[in-house]
Design an enzyme around this catalytic site. Structure first.
Site, PDB file in Angstrom:
ATOM      1  N   CYS A 246       0.815  -1.218   0.000  1.00  0.00           N
ATOM      2  CA  CYS A 246       0.000   0.000   0.000  1.00  0.00           C
ATOM      3  C   CYS A 246       0.856   1.279   0.000  1.00  0.00           C
ATOM      4  CB  CYS A 246      -0.982  -0.037   1.169  1.00  0.00           C
ATOM      5  SG  CYS A 246      -2.392   1.067   0.942  1.00  0.00           S
ATOM      6  N   HIS A 331      -3.874  -5.405   0.058  1.00  0.00           N
ATOM      7  CA  HIS A 331      -3.509  -5.865   1.398  1.00  0.00           C
ATOM      8  C   HIS A 331      -3.530  -7.394   1.502  1.00  0.00           C
ATOM      9  CE1 HIS A 331      -3.470  -2.017   3.659  1.00  0.00           C
ATOM     10  NE2 HIS A 331      -4.220  -1.635   2.643  1.00  0.00           N
ATOM     11  N   GLU A 333      -2.423  -9.114   3.833  1.00  0.00           N
ATOM     12  CA  GLU A 333      -2.692  -9.503   5.224  1.00  0.00           C
ATOM     13  C   GLU A 333      -4.186  -9.483   5.545  1.00  0.00           C
ATOM     14  OE1 GLU A 333      -3.070  -5.129   5.552  1.00  0.00           O
ATOM     15  OE2 GLU A 333      -1.849  -6.500   4.371  1.00  0.00           O
TER      16      GLU A 333
END
Length: 356
Positions: A246, A331, A333
């Site tokens: 990001c 993302h 994660e």
């Protein structure tokens, strides 16, 4: 109590006050996630913004132990309907009390579908949340147009380094507003993760002899982070493997001569398709960004596109030529959102030589 959302184009939405009753001016953005409202509230990338949740019912499972940082970060919170009686075996409280505790104003009862349509057609704009029924719109609109988020990375980064112990590779995580699940995703794969404040020098990072460096997500305009960009260029010039997510992805691009620009309304939600240009495979990703890397003038001797957004064709990742560096705009994660691209953490560990 009545509350009002006033946009800089003069549009006014009336609703009910939730959370704090203080008045705020912020950038108004929308998130399309159907679940994970707590992870959205505690994502530091929302610092300097007020979040509109497009899913109509928010708060039905209350506050649970799923926070991505120690506190919520948005300036304000805008929902269609707020559940006042959450039901979940992990529930520890209500969103209403959570917002009050952290002094965050909100507004419920807003037609979030109409509001989102305005933001999509006219682009992200600034707005005010107020409980003052005698507001003067002619005085407010100039103030809205003057507002900028500024350098919010300094607001969200950690103050001192900390370490998650592990027996695998040593990873230095630069915290520009990192969500907890980035460190957790690495730590669960055996890595020892040391989290550093955003303005830590490249020399200090490299002196710790990490096996790899992780550049985290974070809020705001990447071009505001001028000093951080200089340090990232030094990290690029080292031979240490680097993975960036990001904001980290944008900062690495800026450090190497690429450009970024603000998107009309950004990508925020848990259902964005991204295509891996190497394999042709498409993954559904979690995203939260309002800026994007320009690839039109990208020097292929520096980096080449690695992922692209299937919906609008914008860049979603870069692979750096001749370097052990790759970066993504989305993302992997998750939290909230799909974990389709979690394999990228394994790719990073393999770049470091694996955990064997």
């Amino acid at each position: 109590m009545k509350a009002f959302l006033i946009l800089e184009d003069g549009t006014v939405f009336e609703g009910t006050s939730i959370g704090s009753t203080k008045e705020i001016i912020s950038e108004i953005v929308f998130n399309t996630s159907m679940t994970g409202y707590l992870e959205v509230l505690t994502d530091p990338s929302y610092a300097g913004q007020a979040v509109v949740m497009t899913y109509p019912l928010i708060g039905n499972y209350g506050i649970t132990p799923d926070m991505e940082s120690t506190k919520p970060w948005p300036d304000g919170y805008i929902v269609r309907e707020l559940s006042r009686m959450p039901s979940n075996f992990r529930c520890e409280g209500t969103i209403q009390d959570f917002l009050k505790k952290h002094d965050i104003p909100g507004i419920a009862g807003v037609d979030t579908r109409a509001l989102t349509k305005i933001l999509r057609e006219k682009g992200t704009m600034n707005g005010m949340i107020t409980t003052n029924e005698n507001y003067n719109i002619d005085e407010i609109i100039p103030r809205l147009r003057e507002y900028t988020t500024g350098n919010v990375v300094d607001k969200v980064t950690c103050e001192t380094p900390s370490t998650l112990s592990g027996k695998g590779k040593k990873v230095a995580l630069m915290d520009f507003g990192a969500k907890k699940n980035i460190a957790r995703s690495l730590n669960e794969r055996g890595c020892e993760v040391t989290i550093y404040p955003a303005h830590t020098s490249a020399e200090e990072i490299l002196a710790s002899k990490p096996d790899g460096i992780m550049l985290s997500n974070g809020p705001g305009d990447p071009k505001e982070c001028t000093e951080i960009i200089k340090e990232i260029k030094k990290l690029y010039d080292s031979e240490v493997p680097i993975f960036a997510i990001c904001l980290g992805h944008q900062l690495m691009a800026l450090a190497n001569g690429a450009d970024t620009h603000k998107m009309k309304y950004g990508h925020r939600g848990g259902n964005h398709p991204v295509k891996d240009l190497e394999t042709g495979r498409v993954y559904i990703s979690s995203q939260n960004h309002g800026y994007v890397v320009d690839t039109d003038n990208l020097d292929p001797k520096v980096a080449v596109p690695a992922f692209v957004n299937v919906n609008d064709g914008t860049n979603e990742g870069l692979k750096y030529t001749g370097k052990n560096i790759f970066t993504v705009q989305f993302h992997p994660e998750a939290c909230p959102g799909p974990q389709d691209s979690g394999y990228l953490f394994d790719r990073f560990i393999n770049m470091m030589g694996g955990n064997q």
